[in-house]
Scaffold this motif. Structure first.
Motif, short mmCIF file in Angstrom:
data_model
loop_
_atom_site.label_atom_id
_atom_site.label_comp_id
_atom_site.label_asym_id
_atom_site.label_seq_id
_atom_site.Cartn_x
_atom_site.Cartn_y
_atom_site.Cartn_z
N VAL A 12 0.84 -1.20 0.00
CA VAL A 12 0.00 0.00 0.00
C VAL A 12 0.87 1.25 0.00
CG1 VAL A 12 -1.65 1.34 1.39
CG2 VAL A 12 -1.99 -1.11 1.05
N LEU A 13 1.91 1.26 0.82
CA LEU A 13 2.82 2.41 0.85
C LEU A 13 3.54 2.58 -0.49
CD1 LEU A 13 4.37 2.18 4.42
CD2 LEU A 13 2.87 3.96 3.54
N GLY A 14 3.95 1.47 -1.10
CA GLY A 14 4.61 1.52 -2.41
C GLY A 14 3.70 2.11 -3.47
N ILE A 15 2.44 1.70 -3.46
CA ILE A 15 1.48 2.24 -4.43
C ILE A 15 1.27 3.73 -4.18
CG2 ILE A 15 -0.96 2.17 -5.12
CD1 ILE A 15 -0.82 -0.88 -4.67
N GLY A 16 1.19 4.12 -2.91
CA GLY A 16 1.02 5.54 -2.59
C GLY A 16 2.21 6.37 -3.05
N VAL A 17 3.41 5.88 -2.81
CA VAL A 17 4.62 6.60 -3.24
C VAL A 17 4.67 6.67 -4.77
CG1 VAL A 17 7.14 6.48 -3.32
CG2 VAL A 17 5.94 6.15 -1.15
N ALA A 18 4.34 5.56 -5.43
CA ALA A 18 4.34 5.55 -6.89
C ALA A 18 3.33 6.57 -7.44
CB ALA A 18 4.01 4.15 -7.41
N PHE A 19 2.16 6.63 -6.82
CA PHE A 19 1.14 7.59 -7.24
C PHE A 19 1.66 9.02 -7.09
CE2 PHE A 19 -2.50 10.32 -6.16
CZ PHE A 19 -3.23 10.19 -7.34
N LEU A 20 2.31 9.31 -5.96
CA LEU A 20 2.85 10.65 -5.74
C LEU A 20 3.95 10.99 -6.74
CD1 LEU A 20 2.96 10.90 -1.85
CD2 LEU A 20 1.53 12.21 -3.41
#
Length: 184
Positions: free
Chosen positions: A161-169
């Motif tokens: 979830v954190l990886g997806i959030g960072v990728a989105f940012l």
């Protein structure tokens, strides 16, 4: 009023409403009932409430509180309606002369069979307080192990979830810059 502010207000209202629902008696009962059917969480809930009931009963009985009064107080301490109802039923049955372990034996879905078996041993030996102390220690240890296992199982999911959030940012920041540079 923009759509973003409406969405923000809706999220705040939903979160606040959810918190009030969970804290209400009915809401808490629904949450506990639903949690009992979840694989790992259900066992954790059972063990936690069993440890709480056993610890309270042990403390009260070792302090010299009569069994019926101890059950009445334990019922209030347990909080979750489903678990408290079993203690209430046990109190009613003890008033009629039945053994304490009988009520817990009939509710294996809520209280593990070990609870009723150990209560029966405590009734036979006359040391319910000591037996319940040991039972509470066992279930507290089991619930701690379940929490450790649960957090270990959730860690990879949190990383994703954190990886997806960072990728989105990163995409949200770099894509406009890329579009700007390619426009010239």
């Amino acid at each position: 009023v923009s759509n973003a502010s409406l969405v923000l207000v809706a999220i705040i209202v939903l979160i606040t409403g959810g918190i009030y629902f969970i804290r209400s008696k009915k809401g808490g009962a629904v949450v506990v009932s639903c949690a009992l059917y979840l694989p790992v969480v259900g066992e954790l809930v059972r063990e936690t409430y069993t440890a709480r009931a056993a610890r309270t009963l042990s403390s009260l009985l070792s302090a010299g509180v009569p069994v019926l009064d101890a059950l009445s107080i334990t019922k209030e301490v347990v909080h979750a309606r489903a678990f408290a109802k079993v203690v209430e039923e046990a109190e009613a049955r003890v008033k009629k002369g039945d053994v304490l372990s009988a009520s817990f034996a009939e509710h294996e879905r809520l209280y593990p069979i070990l609870m009723s078996e150990m209560l029966a041993v405590g009734e036979e030996t006359g040391k319910i307080d000591e037996v319940m102390f040991n039972v509470s220690g066992y279930f507290e240890m089991e619930s701690e192990q379940a929490i450790k296992g649960l957090t270990t199982a959730i860690e990879p999911l949190m990383m994703i979830v954190l990886g997806i959030g960072v990728a989105f940012l990163v995409i949200a920041i770099i894509l406009p810059i890329y579009n700007l540079t390619s426009a010239f």
